[in-house]
Design an enzyme around this catalytic site. Structure first.
Site, mmCIF file in Angstrom:
data_model
loop_
_atom_site.group_PDB
_atom_site.id
_atom_site.type_symbol
_atom_site.label_atom_id
_atom_site.label_comp_id
_atom_site.label_asym_id
_atom_site.label_seq_id
_atom_site.Cartn_x
_atom_site.Cartn_y
_atom_site.Cartn_z
ATOM 1 N N CYS A 116 -61.747 -44.538 -16.321
ATOM 2 C CA CYS A 116 -62.388 -43.785 -17.411
ATOM 3 C C CYS A 116 -61.896 -44.222 -18.782
ATOM 4 C CB CYS A 116 -62.159 -42.293 -17.233
ATOM 5 S SG CYS A 116 -62.615 -41.709 -15.610
ATOM 6 N N HIS A 256 -63.100 -38.122 -23.706
ATOM 7 C CA HIS A 256 -63.633 -38.367 -22.358
ATOM 8 C C HIS A 256 -64.151 -37.045 -21.792
ATOM 9 C CE1 HIS A 256 -64.099 -39.519 -18.285
ATOM 10 N NE2 HIS A 256 -62.935 -39.099 -17.843
ATOM 11 N N ASN A 286 -68.743 -36.127 -15.297
ATOM 12 C CA ASN A 286 -67.804 -37.212 -15.590
ATOM 13 C C ASN A 286 -68.449 -38.536 -15.168
ATOM 14 O OD1 ASN A 286 -65.748 -39.081 -15.673
ATOM 15 N ND2 ASN A 286 -64.234 -37.775 -14.646
HETATM 16 O O1 UT7 Z 1 -61.782 -38.987 -15.261
HETATM 17 C C1 UT7 Z 1 -60.583 -38.540 -14.735
HETATM 18 C C2 UT7 Z 1 -60.842 -37.913 -13.446
HETATM 19 N N1 UT7 Z 1 -60.522 -36.620 -13.122
HETATM 20 C C3 UT7 Z 1 -60.355 -35.485 -13.808
HETATM 21 O O2 UT7 Z 1 -60.381 -35.395 -15.006
HETATM 22 C C4 UT7 Z 1 -60.131 -34.290 -12.988
HETATM 23 C C5 UT7 Z 1 -58.974 -33.451 -13.449
HETATM 24 N N2 UT7 Z 1 -58.898 -32.238 -12.668
HETATM 25 C C6 UT7 Z 1 -59.772 -31.232 -12.793
HETATM 26 O O3 UT7 Z 1 -60.686 -31.289 -13.580
HETATM 27 C C7 UT7 Z 1 -59.536 -29.995 -11.955
HETATM 28 O O4 UT7 Z 1 -58.288 -30.082 -11.330
HETATM 29 C C8 UT7 Z 1 -60.634 -29.740 -10.902
HETATM 30 C C9 UT7 Z 1 -61.925 -29.347 -11.598
HETATM 31 C C10 UT7 Z 1 -60.838 -30.969 -10.049
HETATM 32 C C11 UT7 Z 1 -60.211 -28.578 -10.012
HETATM 33 O O5 UT7 Z 1 -59.959 -27.421 -10.780
HETATM 34 P P1 UT7 Z 1 -58.644 -26.553 -10.519
HETATM 35 O O6 UT7 Z 1 -58.722 -25.394 -11.417
HETATM 36 O O7 UT7 Z 1 -57.474 -27.487 -10.658
HETATM 37 O O8 UT7 Z 1 -58.878 -26.083 -9.042
HETATM 38 P P2 UT7 Z 1 -57.914 -26.282 -7.782
HETATM 39 O O9 UT7 Z 1 -57.879 -27.708 -7.381
HETATM 40 O O10 UT7 Z 1 -56.652 -25.603 -8.103
HETATM 41 O O11 UT7 Z 1 -58.716 -25.487 -6.685
HETATM 42 C C12 UT7 Z 1 -58.883 -24.097 -6.744
HETATM 43 C C13 UT7 Z 1 -59.661 -23.621 -5.529
HETATM 44 C C14 UT7 Z 1 -59.195 -24.248 -4.218
HETATM 45 O O12 UT7 Z 1 -59.226 -23.215 -3.235
HETATM 46 P P3 UT7 Z 1 -57.870 -22.542 -2.721
HETATM 47 O O13 UT7 Z 1 -57.061 -23.671 -2.141
HETATM 48 O O14 UT7 Z 1 -57.259 -21.935 -3.928
HETATM 49 O O15 UT7 Z 1 -58.372 -21.554 -1.726
HETATM 50 C C15 UT7 Z 1 -60.254 -25.252 -3.885
HETATM 51 O O16 UT7 Z 1 -60.420 -25.462 -2.508
HETATM 52 O O17 UT7 Z 1 -61.031 -23.991 -5.663
HETATM 53 C C16 UT7 Z 1 -61.488 -24.618 -4.447
HETATM 54 N N3 UT7 Z 1 -62.521 -25.582 -4.780
HETATM 55 C C17 UT7 Z 1 -63.829 -25.264 -4.896
HETATM 56 N N4 UT7 Z 1 -64.493 -24.115 -4.734
HETATM 57 C C18 UT7 Z 1 -65.830 -24.118 -4.941
HETATM 58 C C19 UT7 Z 1 -62.372 -26.897 -5.044
HETATM 59 N N5 UT7 Z 1 -63.566 -27.448 -5.337
HETATM 60 C C20 UT7 Z 1 -64.485 -26.460 -5.236
HETATM 61 C C21 UT7 Z 1 -65.882 -26.399 -5.430
HETATM 62 N N6 UT7 Z 1 -66.490 -25.208 -5.268
HETATM 63 N N7 UT7 Z 1 -66.597 -27.479 -5.782
#
Ligand code: UT7
Length: 329
Positions: A116, A256, A286
């Site tokens: 990215c 970004h 993204n």
């Molecule tokens: O270009 C560079 C690339 N990447 C990025 O910039 C990504 C950087 N990271 C992020 O943007 C965030 O970490 C995410 C959007 C990927 C995730 O958000 P988060 O607030 O960090 O969520 P989390 O990973 O802590 O997950 C929270 C919960 C989990 O459930 P449990 O374990 O708490 O029960 C996940 O399983 O949300 C669940 N979850 C979802 N639920 C519904 C994960 N993906 C989904 C989904 N729909 N699509």
């Protein structure tokens, strides 16, 4: 000492494929919902390349517009860099494929891999070539078709990505304009957090790599999030320092577009109101290397960028990498 030329953006173009994939449609594909996606990421929809569209096709559409807006013919372009992690194939480079499609016969052409951050890395690279007089102009394209390497059964990643391309033409500009500073960096130690393992020389494509999903993006979202918030802060401070500018002098912030929450952290740190920030993550998600140029070009097309404005571009991504630049339009 040799006097360096001032280099700036003299043409812009963008392209996103027609097909739109909404959060509602994703709800029918994986266990997710619009409320979760919007509140955690700010994303509402994304564009997906047609089955017969490869990255060079997206790049081509954006490049043609950028050349037209610069008033430069393809055959007069001297350098083409395509920033991408989804090349048409391992080699030849997507830049060479594009060179042929455009008829840019004179141009040197290569791809640049910095995920990215690739677009800002490419701007810095071409800036160096033009500053020193090795080339007079360059066509830089950030283009990715992440849908091709996304596992649409993995809700942790499939809601986050989209496809697109943004292009700029670089050339000499009057002194005091154009790029004032760059800050590029890498933390290879974090490489495991965001990767696509299968198909390379460490892990060649095989039935096993397919079975275990190694041909798809793997990401540790939480750790990448922490890295992103940290480097968006440090990189913007460093690039402003190098440019001799204060954060209050930023007219337009072009971050970004990975996650609205990461962008909001950066805006708070820079004390920037929303009207000084380009946000289109809601429409495109993204798009990796295409993200910053899509945001920049959209702002230009909407008339949000005026001559003499100070812009700050900043991105982060796989590698791990980051790249930032301050430029005067
Ligand atoms: O270009 C560079 C690339 N990447 C990025 O910039 C990504 C950087 N990271 C992020 O943007 C965030 O970490 C995410 C959007 C990927 C995730 O958000 P988060 O607030 O960090 O969520 P989390 O990973 O802590 O997950 C929270 C919960 C989990 O459930 P449990 O374990 O708490 O029960 C996940 O399983 O949300 C669940 N979850 C979802 N639920 C519904 C994960 N993906 C989904 C989904 N729909 N699509």
């Amino acid at each position: 000492m040799m006097k360096l030329r001032s280099v700036g953006i003299i043409g812009t173009g963008k392209y996103v494929p027609e097909r739109v994939l909404t959060n509602a449609e994703l709800e029918t594909m994986v266990e997710t919902n619009d409320e979760w996606i919007v509140s955690r990421t700010g994303i509402r929809e994304r564009h997906i390349a047609a089955p017969d569209q490869a990255t060079s096709d997206l790049a081509y559409e954006a490049a043609v517009k950028a050349l037209k807006s610069a008033g430069i013919a393809a055959e007069d372009i001297e350098l083409i860099i395509v920033a991408t992690v989804t090349p048409d194939m391992t080699f030849p480079s997507t830049a060479c494929i594009l060179q042929e499609k455009l008829g840019a016969k004179k141009a040197a052409a290569f791809d640049l891999s910095a995920a990215c951050s690739g677009f800002v890395y490419s701007l810095a690279t071409a800036n160096g070539f033009i500053q020193t007089g090795m080339y007079n102009n360059a066509l830089i394209i950030g283009a990715d078709a992440l849908s091709r390497i996304t596992d649409y059964t993995d809700r942790n990643t499939c809601v986050l990505f989209g496809d697109g391309a943004g292009a700029v033409v670089l050339g000499e500009v009057p002194e005091g304009r154009g790029f004032l500073s760059f800050d590029l960096g890498a933390e290879g130690a974090g490489g495991e957090l965001l990767k696509l393992e299968g198909g390379g020389s460490r892990c060649p494509a095989s039935e096993e790599t397919i079975r275990s999903g190694k041909h798809f993006i793997y990401m540790n979202g939480r750790e990448v999030f922490k890295f992103a918030v940290r480097v968006m802060g440090t990189a913007t401070e460093e690039v402003l320092r190098k440019a001799g500018k204060d954060k209050s002098e930023i007219d337009l912030f072009v971050p970004h577009q990975a996650n609205i929450r990461i962008i909001q952290f950066a805006m708070q740190r820079l004390d920037l109101p929303e009207e000084k920030c380009v946000i289109n993550v809601d429409k495109y998600a993204n798009t990796s290397a295409a993200s910053i140029p899509l945001a920049l070009v959209e702002a230009v097309e909407e008339g949000r960028v005026k001559e003499g404005d100070t812009l700050l571009l900043v991105g982060f991504g796989g590698g791990l990498t980051w790249g930032a630049s301050v430029l005067v339009w």
